[in-house]
Scaffold this motif. Structure first.
Motif, PDB file in Angstrom:
ATOM      1  N   PHE A 119      79.176  36.478  67.537  1.00  0.00           N
ATOM      2  CA  PHE A 119      79.344  35.069  67.915  1.00  0.00           C
ATOM      3  C   PHE A 119      79.382  34.902  69.432  1.00  0.00           C
ATOM      4  O   PHE A 119      78.764  33.987  69.979  1.00  0.00           O
ATOM      5  N   LEU A 120      80.121  35.782  70.117  1.00  0.00           N
ATOM      6  CA  LEU A 120      80.245  35.670  71.579  1.00  0.00           C
ATOM      7  C   LEU A 120      78.906  35.939  72.264  1.00  0.00           C
ATOM      8  O   LEU A 120      78.548  35.250  73.222  1.00  0.00           O
ATOM      9  N   GLU A 121      78.178  36.948  71.785  1.00  0.00           N
ATOM     10  CA  GLU A 121      76.870  37.248  72.389  1.00  0.00           C
ATOM     11  C   GLU A 121      75.880  36.118  72.147  1.00  0.00           C
ATOM     12  O   GLU A 121      75.075  35.809  73.013  1.00  0.00           O
ATOM     13  N   SER A 122      75.941  35.487  70.971  1.00  0.00           N
ATOM     14  CA  SER A 122      75.011  34.382  70.698  1.00  0.00           C
ATOM     15  C   SER A 122      75.373  33.141  71.509  1.00  0.00           C
ATOM     16  O   SER A 122      74.557  32.248  71.672  1.00  0.00           O
ATOM     17  N   SER A 123      76.628  33.081  72.035  1.00  0.00           N
ATOM     18  CA  SER A 123      76.968  31.953  72.905  1.00  0.00           C
ATOM     19  C   SER A 123      76.924  32.323  74.377  1.00  0.00           C
ATOM     20  O   SER A 123      77.481  31.621  75.203  1.00  0.00           O
ATOM     21  N   GLY A 124      76.264  33.428  74.714  1.00  0.00           N
ATOM     22  CA  GLY A 124      75.995  33.714  76.114  1.00  0.00           C
ATOM     23  C   GLY A 124      76.714  34.894  76.728  1.00  0.00           C
ATOM     24  O   GLY A 124      76.498  35.200  77.895  1.00  0.00           O
ATOM     25  N   LEU A 125      77.559  35.592  75.983  1.00  0.00           N
ATOM     26  CA  LEU A 125      78.247  36.762  76.534  1.00  0.00           C
ATOM     27  C   LEU A 125      77.222  37.871  76.795  1.00  0.00           C
ATOM     28  O   LEU A 125      76.381  38.159  75.943  1.00  0.00           O
ATOM     29  N   ALA A 126      77.298  38.476  77.985  1.00  0.00           N
ATOM     30  CA  ALA A 126      76.351  39.532  78.349  1.00  0.00           C
ATOM     31  C   ALA A 126      76.494  40.724  77.409  1.00  0.00           C
ATOM     32  O   ALA A 126      77.613  41.169  77.120  1.00  0.00           O
ATOM     33  N   LYS A 127      75.363  41.251  76.943  1.00  0.00           N
ATOM     34  CA  LYS A 127      75.365  42.359  76.008  1.00  0.00           C
ATOM     35  C   LYS A 127      75.996  43.628  76.571  1.00  0.00           C
ATOM     36  O   LYS A 127      76.522  44.436  75.826  1.00  0.00           O
ATOM     37  N   TYR A 128      75.934  43.797  77.890  1.00  0.00           N
ATOM     38  CA  TYR A 128      76.494  45.012  78.505  1.00  0.00           C
ATOM     39  C   TYR A 128      77.557  44.675  79.537  1.00  0.00           C
ATOM     40  O   TYR A 128      77.837  45.466  80.420  1.00  0.00           O
ATOM     41  N   GLY A 129      78.189  43.515  79.394  1.00  0.00           N
ATOM     42  CA  GLY A 129      79.265  43.118  80.308  1.00  0.00           C
ATOM     43  C   GLY A 129      80.547  43.884  79.979  1.00  0.00           C
ATOM     44  O   GLY A 129      80.640  44.538  78.933  1.00  0.00           O
ATOM     45  N   PRO A 130      81.554  43.816  80.852  1.00  0.00           N
ATOM     46  CA  PRO A 130      82.793  44.569  80.636  1.00  0.00           C
ATOM     47  C   PRO A 130      83.511  44.216  79.338  1.00  0.00           C
ATOM     48  O   PRO A 130      84.028  45.086  78.657  1.00  0.00           O
ATOM     49  N   SER A 131      83.534  42.940  78.974  1.00  0.00           N
ATOM     50  CA  SER A 131      84.198  42.513  77.736  1.00  0.00           C
ATOM     51  C   SER A 131      83.486  43.106  76.519  1.00  0.00           C
ATOM     52  O   SER A 131      84.125  43.587  75.588  1.00  0.00           O
ATOM     53  N   THR A 132      82.165  43.087  76.543  1.00  0.00           N
ATOM     54  CA  THR A 132      81.372  43.617  75.430  1.00  0.00           C
ATOM     55  C   THR A 132      81.556  45.121  75.294  1.00  0.00           C
ATOM     56  O   THR A 132      81.733  45.639  74.189  1.00  0.00           O
ATOM     57  N   VAL A 133      81.532  45.822  76.401  1.00  0.00           N
ATOM     58  CA  VAL A 133      81.689  47.269  76.394  1.00  0.00           C
ATOM     59  C   VAL A 133      83.085  47.638  75.853  1.00  0.00           C
ATOM     60  O   VAL A 133      83.238  48.557  75.058  1.00  0.00           O
ATOM     61  N   LEU A 134      84.096  46.878  76.276  1.00  0.00           N
ATOM     62  CA  LEU A 134      85.459  47.135  75.794  1.00  0.00           C
ATOM     63  C   LEU A 134      85.558  46.920  74.299  1.00  0.00           C
ATOM     64  O   LEU A 134      86.207  47.691  73.590  1.00  0.00           O
ATOM     65  N   MET A 135      84.904  45.896  73.777  1.00  0.00           N
ATOM     66  CA  MET A 135      84.947  45.625  72.327  1.00  0.00           C
ATOM     67  C   MET A 135      84.245  46.698  71.525  1.00  0.00           C
ATOM     68  O   MET A 135      84.650  47.004  70.411  1.00  0.00           O
ATOM     69  N   LYS A 136      83.155  47.223  72.075  1.00  0.00           N
ATOM     70  CA  LYS A 136      82.394  48.225  71.330  1.00  0.00           C
ATOM     71  C   LYS A 136      83.134  49.527  71.331  1.00  0.00           C
ATOM     72  O   LYS A 136      83.106  50.310  70.479  1.00  0.00           O
TER      73      LYS A 136
END
Length: 198
Positions: free
Chosen positions: A181-198
């Motif tokens: 949901f966050l990526e489809s609303s514009g969150l960068a795929k390799y941003g710090p928040s995304t990396v932390l979630m993965k």
């Protein structure tokens, strides 16, 4: 021939992993998602309570409850009490966590129970509750006969581990769903928040 393995070394690894997961989720929620609140005009803060309480309750404290029965150096009655108490705390936190998700959806005009994560999650919390009630009545109060308890123990253990693994899988589904949901609303795929979630 069975090999005797001490539970204590495994509990250290489990504690480290549980603490690391809790710290990462707290960092994600506080630093990247704005925090948590039961009442807020920013409805995402209400939702943020859900992943924190589900992780803390069903996975971290639920895991503690499972490990406590084998690893605490206490008498059997005290181990049972610790095991059951930790599980009821985990169940209560899980219920409040689910309430936070429903509250967020209702206040944001989002349909409830629309995903695989939500349906499996409802199943997990129901199975967790059934497991706790069964364990309490058979092993603690009023307690079954020795024959009933010894016959039920393998099923209680297996079903408890099944529900725990199902809870971990459901949490993974939930984080993946939120990330999508966050990526489809514009969150960068390799941003710090995304990396932390993965």
């Amino acid at each position: 021939m069975a090999i005797a393995v001490k539970a204590l070394p495994f509990t250290f690894v489990a504690h480290v992993l549980g603490l690391a997961a809790l710290i990462m989720v707290l960092i994600w929620l506080l630093a990247f998602r704005g925090g948590m609140a039961f009442e807020s005009s920013d409805k995402s803060l209400i939702f943020n309570i859900h992943p924190f309480l589900m992780l803390l309750g069903l996975i971290v404290i639920g895991g503690e409850a499972i490990m406590s029965y084998k690893s605490l150096p206490l008498n059997k009655k005290s181990k049972k009490l610790a095991h059951g108490t930790l599980h009821v705390i985990a169940l209560a936190l899980g219920i409040v966590g689910i309430y936070a998700a429903f509250k967020y959806h209702n206040e944001s005009s989002i349909a409830n129970l629309y995903s695989l994560h939500s349906w499996i999650g409802i199943g997990v919390i129901c199975l967790y509750g059934i497991q706790w009630v069964f364990g309490f009545t058979v092993f603690f109060f009023p307690g079954g006969t020795t024959r009933i308890r010894s016959g039920a123990l393998p099923f209680h253990t297996l079903f408890g581990l099944f529900v725990y693994v199902l809870a971990v899988g459901t949490a993974c589904l939930g984080f993946l769903e939120k990330l999508t949901f966050l990526e489809s609303s514009g969150l960068a795929k390799y941003g710090p928040s995304t990396v932390l979630m993965k």
